[in-house]
Design a protein around this motif. Structure first.
Motif, short mmCIF file in Angstrom:
data_model
loop_
_atom_site.label_atom_id
_atom_site.label_comp_id
_atom_site.label_asym_id
_atom_site.label_seq_id
_atom_site.Cartn_x
_atom_site.Cartn_y
_atom_site.Cartn_z
N ALA A 167 37.76 56.01 41.53
CA ALA A 167 35.99 55.84 41.49
C ALA A 167 35.77 54.31 41.35
CB ALA A 167 35.53 57.22 40.39
N THR A 168 36.81 53.71 40.28
CA THR A 168 36.64 52.70 40.35
C THR A 168 37.24 51.65 41.34
OG1 THR A 168 37.47 52.89 37.89
CG2 THR A 168 37.35 50.89 38.77
N ALA A 169 38.20 52.61 42.00
CA ALA A 169 38.72 51.44 43.38
C ALA A 169 37.66 51.54 44.13
CB ALA A 169 39.77 52.18 43.58
N ALA A 170 37.00 52.66 44.42
CA ALA A 170 36.05 52.86 45.33
C ALA A 170 34.56 52.13 45.24
CB ALA A 170 35.58 53.89 45.45
N LEU A 171 34.10 52.13 43.66
CA LEU A 171 33.60 50.75 43.75
C LEU A 171 33.41 49.41 43.58
CD1 LEU A 171 30.61 50.53 41.23
CD2 LEU A 171 31.92 50.74 39.44
N LEU A 172 34.40 49.53 43.29
CA LEU A 172 34.89 47.82 43.91
C LEU A 172 35.14 47.37 45.33
CD1 LEU A 172 38.16 47.39 40.94
CD2 LEU A 172 35.39 46.10 40.81
N THR A 173 35.78 48.80 46.09
CA THR A 173 35.63 47.69 47.63
C THR A 173 34.71 48.71 47.80
OG1 THR A 173 37.18 50.27 47.51
CG2 THR A 173 38.56 48.61 47.35
N GLU A 174 33.80 49.77 48.30
CA GLU A 174 33.19 49.62 48.89
C GLU A 174 31.31 49.22 48.44
OE1 GLU A 174 33.20 54.10 49.45
OE2 GLU A 174 34.98 54.18 49.97
N GLY A 175 31.74 49.48 47.00
CA GLY A 175 30.08 49.24 46.16
C GLY A 175 30.57 47.91 46.39
N CYS A 176 31.48 47.20 45.84
CA CYS A 176 31.16 45.57 46.01
C CYS A 176 31.77 44.77 47.42
CB CYS A 176 31.95 45.47 44.08
SG CYS A 176 31.88 45.34 42.52
N GLY A 177 32.91 45.28 47.72
CA GLY A 177 32.96 44.72 49.26
C GLY A 177 34.61 43.82 48.77
N LEU A 178 34.79 44.50 47.41
CA LEU A 178 36.19 43.75 47.07
C LEU A 178 37.43 43.81 48.55
CD1 LEU A 178 34.08 42.61 44.55
CD2 LEU A 178 36.63 43.37 43.44
N GLU A 179 38.34 42.96 48.49
CA GLU A 179 39.05 42.58 48.94
C GLU A 179 40.53 42.25 48.56
OE1 GLU A 179 38.58 40.45 52.26
OE2 GLU A 179 37.65 41.70 53.02
N LYS A 180 41.93 42.70 48.76
CA LYS A 180 42.74 42.49 48.09
C LYS A 180 42.87 41.24 47.77
CE LYS A 180 48.29 42.10 49.45
NZ LYS A 180 48.93 42.22 49.86
N GLY A 181 43.21 40.39 46.56
CA GLY A 181 42.78 39.22 46.47
C GLY A 181 42.24 38.79 45.48
N SER A 182 41.25 39.72 46.08
CA SER A 182 39.84 39.43 44.58
C SER A 182 39.93 39.10 43.50
CB SER A 182 38.98 41.07 45.04
OG SER A 182 38.50 40.25 46.74
N ARG A 183 39.50 38.73 42.57
CA ARG A 183 40.14 38.43 41.56
C ARG A 183 38.96 39.09 40.18
NH1 ARG A 183 40.82 34.25 38.20
NH2 ARG A 183 42.19 35.06 37.47
N VAL A 184 39.27 40.15 39.19
CA VAL A 184 38.94 41.18 38.04
C VAL A 184 38.98 40.52 37.36
CG1 VAL A 184 38.46 43.49 37.41
CG2 VAL A 184 38.58 42.23 39.80
N ALA A 185 38.36 40.43 35.80
CA ALA A 185 38.13 40.29 34.79
C ALA A 185 37.88 41.54 33.69
CB ALA A 185 37.98 39.18 33.83
N VAL A 186 39.45 41.56 32.85
CA VAL A 186 38.63 43.60 32.36
C VAL A 186 38.12 42.67 30.87
CG1 VAL A 186 39.21 45.35 31.50
CG2 VAL A 186 39.26 44.09 34.24
#
Length: 234
Positions: free
Chosen positions: A29-48
């Motif tokens: 679900a988190t992966a879907a939120l990032l890719t489908e919900g936020c439009g992020l792609e390979k190489g996008s940068r995320v801070a946790v």
């Protein structure tokens, strides 16, 4: 099916147990939120910026499976993102926002986590942030990425996840962790996910992560949870 990841907070009395399927569901679900919900792609940068926690595990595993580059800081923010470097998304614990001691980096998409039991909504969501538990729930039940990237493509700070996982295997061997082990870790002494997440899971062990550990109850917990290895808790 046994629990793959069990989280205790002895300050609140919380116990959350997740099977492999349940943790995988939150991660997908988190992966879907990032890719489908936020439009992020390979190489996008995320801070946790999250302490060791079952929701932090879901965020990290989901971000890695989405193919984004992950920078992680459990308690310290120093060096998380070089000055002027853009972040595509951030995941931040609620108590850090507005704390003058913390310099929280900004991202195009900003998620806040209250880390409430059962993934309950975060109260008092700050302006310009979205509540991770509320935002991720519509994606629960999503399938894992259809074309998962290889381990060599996943970046964790300046190392690929493949390299990270190789190190994790060595760490697991050093501590005698093997398939089928149930590993109890004191969150206060195991900030990096290399210890509390990747090393045990990489060799087929399960995790019992304890925040605010009450050491007077340690023997009782070891027996109740079928723990075979204890790390970071004398």
């Amino acid at each position: 099916m046994g629990e793959l990841f069990t989280y205790y907070d002895d300050a609140t009395g919380e116990r959350t147990g997740l099977t492999a399927a349940e943790l995988g569901g939150w991660s997908a679900a988190t992966a879907a939120l990032l890719t489908e919900g936020c439009g992020l792609e390979k190489g996008s940068r995320v801070a946790v910026l999250l302490p060791p926690h079952w929701q932090a595990a879901a965020v990290l595993l989901g971000a890695w499976s989405a193919g984004v580059e992950v920078s992680y800081r459990g308690w310290a923010t120093a060096g998380l993102s070089p000055a002027g470097e853009a972040l595509d998304a951030t995941f931040v614990e609620r108590r850090r926002i507005g704390n003058w001691l913390d310099e929280v980096p900004a991202g195009r998409h900003q998620f806040v986590l209250g880390l409430a039991p059962a993934g309950a909504p975060t109260p008092d969501v700050p302006e310009d942030y979205r509540d991770y538990p509320a935002e991720v729930r519509p994606y629960l039940g999503a399938a894992p990425p259809a074309s998962p990237v290889g381990a060599e493509d996943l970046a964790v700070s300046d190392a690929t996840f493949g390299e990270y996982e190789a190190v994790a295997g060595g760490v697991a061997e050093m501590y005698g962790i093997g398939p089928g082990d149930r590993v109890l870790l004191d969150a206060a002494g195991s900030e990096q996910p290399l210890m509390w997440l990747v090393a045990p899971l990489s060799v087929g062990a399960s995790v019992v992560l304890c925040a605010n550990l009450d050491r007077t109850r340690l023997d009782e917990r070891v027996a109740a949870e079928g723990v075979t290895r204890v790390l970071g808790a004398p």
